[in-house]
Design an enzyme around this catalytic site. Structure first.
Site, PDB file in Angstrom:
ATOM      1  N   GLU A 163       0.849  -1.203   0.000  1.00  0.00           N
ATOM      2  CA  GLU A 163       0.000   0.000   0.000  1.00  0.00           C
ATOM      3  C   GLU A 163       0.876   1.241   0.000  1.00  0.00           C
ATOM      4  O   GLU A 163       1.922   1.268   0.642  1.00  0.00           O
ATOM      5  CB  GLU A 163      -0.851   0.031   1.281  1.00  0.00           C
ATOM      6  CG  GLU A 163      -2.195  -0.645   1.160  1.00  0.00           C
ATOM      7  CD  GLU A 163      -3.277   0.264   0.572  1.00  0.00           C
ATOM      8  OE1 GLU A 163      -2.960   1.297  -0.046  1.00  0.00           O
ATOM      9  OE2 GLU A 163      -4.443  -0.084   0.755  1.00  0.00           O
ATOM     10  N   ASP A 164       0.407   2.282  -0.671  1.00  0.00           N
ATOM     11  CA  ASP A 164       1.099   3.566  -0.615  1.00  0.00           C
ATOM     12  C   ASP A 164       0.921   4.202   0.759  1.00  0.00           C
ATOM     13  O   ASP A 164       1.873   4.637   1.390  1.00  0.00           O
ATOM     14  CB  ASP A 164       0.595   4.506  -1.723  1.00  0.00           C
ATOM     15  CG  ASP A 164      -0.935   4.585  -1.799  1.00  0.00           C
ATOM     16  OD1 ASP A 164      -1.622   3.875  -1.025  1.00  0.00           O
ATOM     17  OD2 ASP A 164      -1.437   5.362  -2.619  1.00  0.00           O
ATOM     18  N   ASP A 188      -4.599   5.413   5.884  1.00  0.00           N
ATOM     19  CA  ASP A 188      -5.170   6.605   6.526  1.00  0.00           C
ATOM     20  C   ASP A 188      -6.183   6.125   7.581  1.00  0.00           C
ATOM     21  O   ASP A 188      -5.797   5.776   8.689  1.00  0.00           O
ATOM     22  CB  ASP A 188      -5.800   7.447   5.412  1.00  0.00           C
ATOM     23  CG  ASP A 188      -6.360   8.771   5.858  1.00  0.00           C
ATOM     24  OD1 ASP A 188      -6.113   9.173   6.990  1.00  0.00           O
ATOM     25  OD2 ASP A 188      -7.058   9.427   5.063  1.00  0.00           O
ATOM     26  N   THR A 212      -9.735   1.063   3.565  1.00  0.00           N
ATOM     27  CA  THR A 212      -9.337   0.364   2.333  1.00  0.00           C
ATOM     28  C   THR A 212      -8.581  -0.919   2.679  1.00  0.00           C
ATOM     29  O   THR A 212      -8.834  -1.974   2.109  1.00  0.00           O
ATOM     30  CB  THR A 212      -8.433   1.283   1.478  1.00  0.00           C
ATOM     31  OG1 THR A 212      -9.082   2.539   1.335  1.00  0.00           O
ATOM     32  CG2 THR A 212      -8.146   0.683   0.122  1.00  0.00           C
ATOM     33  N   PHE A 242      -2.553  15.760   4.516  1.00  0.00           N
ATOM     34  CA  PHE A 242      -2.677  15.247   3.159  1.00  0.00           C
ATOM     35  C   PHE A 242      -1.333  15.354   2.434  1.00  0.00           C
ATOM     36  O   PHE A 242      -0.685  16.401   2.446  1.00  0.00           O
ATOM     37  CB  PHE A 242      -3.753  16.046   2.399  1.00  0.00           C
ATOM     38  CG  PHE A 242      -4.051  15.475   1.051  1.00  0.00           C
ATOM     39  CD1 PHE A 242      -4.850  14.341   0.936  1.00  0.00           C
ATOM     40  CD2 PHE A 242      -3.527  16.048  -0.094  1.00  0.00           C
ATOM     41  CE1 PHE A 242      -5.122  13.795  -0.314  1.00  0.00           C
ATOM     42  CE2 PHE A 242      -3.798  15.508  -1.339  1.00  0.00           C
ATOM     43  CZ  PHE A 242      -4.592  14.385  -1.448  1.00  0.00           C
ATOM     44  N   ARG A 248       1.508  12.593  -9.000  1.00  0.00           N
ATOM     45  CA  ARG A 248       2.011  11.226  -8.822  1.00  0.00           C
ATOM     46  C   ARG A 248       3.460  11.079  -9.270  1.00  0.00           C
ATOM     47  O   ARG A 248       4.180  10.216  -8.812  1.00  0.00           O
ATOM     48  CB  ARG A 248       1.170  10.228  -9.635  1.00  0.00           C
ATOM     49  CG  ARG A 248      -0.264  10.089  -9.181  1.00  0.00           C
ATOM     50  CD  ARG A 248      -0.895   8.880  -9.840  1.00  0.00           C
ATOM     51  NE  ARG A 248      -2.341   8.847  -9.737  1.00  0.00           N
ATOM     52  CZ  ARG A 248      -3.022   8.386  -8.689  1.00  0.00           C
ATOM     53  NH1 ARG A 248      -2.392   7.945  -7.631  1.00  0.00           N
ATOM     54  NH2 ARG A 248      -4.342   8.385  -8.688  1.00  0.00           N
TER      55      ARG A 248
HETATM   56  P1  5GP Z   1      -8.022   4.806   3.948  1.00  0.00           P
HETATM   57  O1  5GP Z   1      -9.032   3.836   3.404  1.00  0.00           O
HETATM   58  O2  5GP Z   1      -6.943   4.173   4.786  1.00  0.00           O
HETATM   59  O3  5GP Z   1      -8.678   5.966   4.647  1.00  0.00           O
HETATM   60  O4  5GP Z   1      -7.319   5.475   2.709  1.00  0.00           O
HETATM   61  C1  5GP Z   1      -6.515   4.767   1.884  1.00  0.00           C
HETATM   62  C2  5GP Z   1      -6.398   5.384   0.521  1.00  0.00           C
HETATM   63  O5  5GP Z   1      -6.760   6.770   0.517  1.00  0.00           O
HETATM   64  C3  5GP Z   1      -4.966   5.308   0.075  1.00  0.00           C
HETATM   65  O6  5GP Z   1      -4.691   4.127  -0.609  1.00  0.00           O
HETATM   66  C4  5GP Z   1      -4.854   6.547  -0.797  1.00  0.00           C
HETATM   67  O7  5GP Z   1      -5.283   6.246  -2.093  1.00  0.00           O
HETATM   68  C5  5GP Z   1      -5.810   7.529  -0.176  1.00  0.00           C
HETATM   69  N1  5GP Z   1      -5.131   8.452   0.762  1.00  0.00           N
HETATM   70  C6  5GP Z   1      -5.162   8.430   2.118  1.00  0.00           C
HETATM   71  N2  5GP Z   1      -4.435   9.437   2.643  1.00  0.00           N
HETATM   72  C7  5GP Z   1      -3.936  10.122   1.573  1.00  0.00           C
HETATM   73  C8  5GP Z   1      -3.094  11.277   1.457  1.00  0.00           C
HETATM   74  O8  5GP Z   1      -2.639  11.909   2.426  1.00  0.00           O
HETATM   75  N3  5GP Z   1      -2.781  11.651   0.187  1.00  0.00           N
HETATM   76  C9  5GP Z   1      -3.252  11.018  -0.919  1.00  0.00           C
HETATM   77  N4  5GP Z   1      -2.864  11.502  -2.102  1.00  0.00           N
HETATM   78  N5  5GP Z   1      -4.052   9.935  -0.845  1.00  0.00           N
HETATM   79  C10 5GP Z   1      -4.385   9.506   0.398  1.00  0.00           C
END
Ligand code: 5GP
Length: 179
Positions: A102-103, A106, A110, A156, A169
């Site tokens: 995973e990148d 948050d 996901t 963010f 990106r």
């Molecule tokens: P989660 O489901 O954990 O809230 O979010 C996961 C997805 O949200 C990540 O795979 C990414 O695509 C996006 N995301 C969460 N935080 C960030 C952020 O700070 N910047 C960006 N560009 N995408 C984020």
């Protein structure tokens, strides 16, 4: 150094040299822990493409790679609860050791979704390797999250695969939003 993307300004937060060094450490740890097995690395697109490529160059094992595509942000700043699946996994992971790449984690929504989905396919094991993790935003307990590049504040970020409304990106370093 600052960059402007659409209407927002971002400042450099993690230079590529640090990402490179940390990725090498993660690659070494994973290589040690998966000795004598042939893991499948499953990247979660789009954000993971740079990290997956650089991580795999540091993994000294026979291994496979596959990708899935999900979207939860829909191009904005806030995480949404709904997850859309755009591309399904094309490999059979039954009985295999899976490393989910995973990148960023948050809220963890996901990741929770992905881990549950992959677990239903009966892999031998699942562990998660995330480049970035925002512990303050996390809403789930996900013990599979074993490898983390950097714990960051709940801000963010863009760059190194991560976008703001599809731009940013291609930035080599990671940038955070300037308030
Ligand atoms: P989660 O489901 O954990 O809230 O979010 C996961 C997805 O949200 C990540 O795979 C990414 O695509 C996006 N995301 C969460 N935080 C960030 C952020 O700070 N910047 C960006 N560009 N995408 C984020």
């Amino acid at each position: 150094m600052k960059v402007k993307i659409h209407d927002l300004e971002f400042e450099k937060m993690i230079p590529f040299e640090h990402i490179e060094q940390r990725t090498a450490e993660l690659g070494q740890t994973i290589s040690k822990e998966y000795q004598n097995s042939t893991p499948i690395f499953v990247g979660v697109l789009n954000g993971c493409f740079m990290f997956t490529a650089d991580l795999l160059k540091q993994v000294n094992l026979p291994c496979e790679v596959a990708f899935m595509k999900l979207s939860s942000y829909r191009g904005g700043l806030e995480s949404t609860r709904s997850i859309r699946e755009d591309l399904d996994l094309s490999v059979d992971i039954q009985g295999r050791h899976v490393v989910l790449v995973e990148d960023i984690v948050d809220t963890g929504n996901t990741l929770r979704y992905m881990v549950d989905k992959l677990n239903a396919l009966n892999p031998a094991s699942i562990k998660v390797c995330a480049l970035l993790y925002k512990p303050e935003a996390m809403e789930h307990d996900i013990p599979e999250l074993q490898y983390v590049g950097f714990e960051i504040e709940n801000k963010f970020v863009v760059g190194y695969g991560l976008d703001y409304k599809e731009l940013g990106r291609n930035l080599k370093d990671i940038y955070q939003l300037v308030k």
